[in-house]
Design an enzyme around this catalytic site. Sequence first.
Site, short mmCIF file in Angstrom:
data_model
loop_
_atom_site.label_atom_id
_atom_site.label_comp_id
_atom_site.label_asym_id
_atom_site.label_seq_id
_atom_site.Cartn_x
_atom_site.Cartn_y
_atom_site.Cartn_z
CD GLU A 311 -2.32 -6.35 -21.39
OE1 GLU A 311 -1.40 -7.47 -22.56
OE2 GLU A 311 -3.27 -7.15 -21.23
CB ALA A 359 4.74 -1.35 -4.42
CE LYS A 405 -7.05 3.18 6.49
NZ LYS A 405 -5.49 4.36 6.26
CE LYS A 417 0.63 -3.57 3.74
NZ LYS A 417 1.67 -4.19 2.32
CB VAL A 443 -1.05 7.54 -0.42
CG1 VAL A 443 -0.29 8.33 -2.07
CG2 VAL A 443 -0.21 6.92 0.21
CG LEU A 444 -3.34 14.18 0.61
CD1 LEU A 444 -2.11 15.12 0.34
CD2 LEU A 444 -4.36 14.00 0.58
CB VAL A 450 -10.82 9.98 1.15
CG1 VAL A 450 -9.83 10.80 1.29
CG2 VAL A 450 -12.77 10.35 1.82
CB THR A 467 -17.70 7.89 8.05
OG1 THR A 467 -16.51 8.25 8.33
CG2 THR A 467 -17.36 7.01 6.64
NE ARG A 534 -15.77 3.70 4.71
CZ ARG A 534 -15.23 4.11 3.22
NH1 ARG A 534 -15.52 3.76 1.70
NH2 ARG A 534 -14.06 4.09 3.59
#
Length: 606
Positions: A311, A359, A405, A417, A443-444, A450, A467, A534
Amino acid sequence: MSYHKRLLLLAGLDSLIVFAAIYISYIPLHPSLEILVYENVLISALVLLFCHHVFASVFLLYNKAWEYASVGELIGITKSVTLSILMLTLFQYIMDYHVYGRVLFSTWTLLILMIGGSRFWWRITRDRFLKPDKNMTQVLIVGAGQAGTLVARQLKNNRELGLMPAAFIDDDPKKYKLHILGIPVAGTSKDISAAVEKYNIDKIVIAIPSLKKEELTRIFEECTKTKIKPQIMPKIEDVMIGKVAVNNFRDVEVEDLLGRDPIKLDIEGISEYVSGKTVLVTGAGGSIGSEICRQICKFEPEKLVLVGHGENSIYLIDMELNNQYGQQIEIVPVIGDVQDRERMFEVMEVHAPNVVYHAAAHKHVPLMEYNPREAVKNNVFGTKNVAEAADTFGVGTFVLVSTDKAVNPTNVMGSTKRIAEMIIQKLDQESKTKFVAVRFGNVLGSRGSVIPLFKKQIQAGGPVTVTHPDMTRYFMTIPEASRLVIQAGSLARGGEIFVLDMGEPVKIVDLAKNLITLSGYSTDEIPILFSGLRPGEKMFEELLNEKEIHPEPIYPKIFIGKAVLEQEEEVEYLLRQFESFNASQLKEYVINLANRKKNRVFLVAK
């Protein structure tokens, strides 16, 4: 000083200069002048004074801020004096006075020198004596071109900013050792450290709007050797339209260093399928979805439907777009979950969109490893619901926002996906709707990425957790990703997977080091800690697998892959038997399915 006082002061000063100039010019003729001629000289002086005041008003010489005087003001003085002398010459000729050419030329020269000198004296006094340079922040400007000189002039003219341009840096060897606006060019970008030490620099400003990303990275690395955090001048177009001041510098961001030159959109092609149409965006409150909405609004659709589960996020993007485009575009906020099939069909029926951008998705890799059921429900069933609703109600183009990915996935998120891609590819074979997918890397600045995590760790004093020292990822900016999604819709023929040429992958550890430096620290102050891979993470990502690669781009920087549609029966089995899987079975099944491996559960059932 008020305008009227300023006007009286300048007019009075000019009057004295005019009388002095004309009488000084007549001195060499003194022995041969008669008394009657002296009267003519006085009348000529009064005429010249009148003409000067008229032309000074025409050329706004009394309205100039002379502390900022430059060549343009000198040209104005020259025009005013020249026309005044010509008018005096005409007057003397009509009145049958003796016209002394040498006197007129001498008067013209003296007026330009004396009036110009009086004006420029204030600028020289202001620059040299009003504020000692030693009390001001010394600025090194990287770039001695038009943008750099614009910055230097602005800083010199606005002393209240407390910034004094001390030197230029420019990679053009022809400019080395030149002085621009009285400021020396101290060398090339390799000499930044030496220039900082020589001129006691406190601040570095990069003023090269045309700078490519790799060149900016190289200059930034030179700046980091000085311990001074560099800044960038604003975009020239923003300065020209008055959006920001030229001295409104900003910090160098990681997007500046890692981003690529932006993709150029096919404006005509996009306008053809978006302008004047109804566009629906799911996940419209998310990072990518909201930016898609912003970009779409520039093409003036008739209606934009914002679909989202959150919302607050839908409220925020709705308010933003209504404030900016509410007069031209009908913007409709819709609260709905893509997992709610009935609701998605209802939304499609009510708004009848021409284009759908899907999206909405769960995208956090480690989180989905622990919650595979939710990943499947949102990413697989959610996509199926929205896509089949689009098919049922005759949507023209359906664009699925996918991810790198999804290629040879080792995790639940990427696998779901890829299965979502399979679902729309299957639908594309049966439907009049054109179904396509768009893949891009990290995507930055998006939620869960990250960059925000690293920034929080730096603000907390570290350590920054990476990592693995060899882990790489592709990166792109949010606007870049959104433009690719929009462009893909215009290129869609049905069944394609579009991929942006994302350049070279970036080491995560290098990204961490850049962020630490951009924050004004060193890796000694903010250490980097390697925490290990991870759940579900890969060392590197791919954009297309071997069977999907088409070497030639379909559009500049956009590649197309025709992914092979296989294992349709296994997808159908997953959709039918979803509730019978436990978490462990589900995780194994979707990963095997996405990687085209046979599933034991399916083989037994079959």
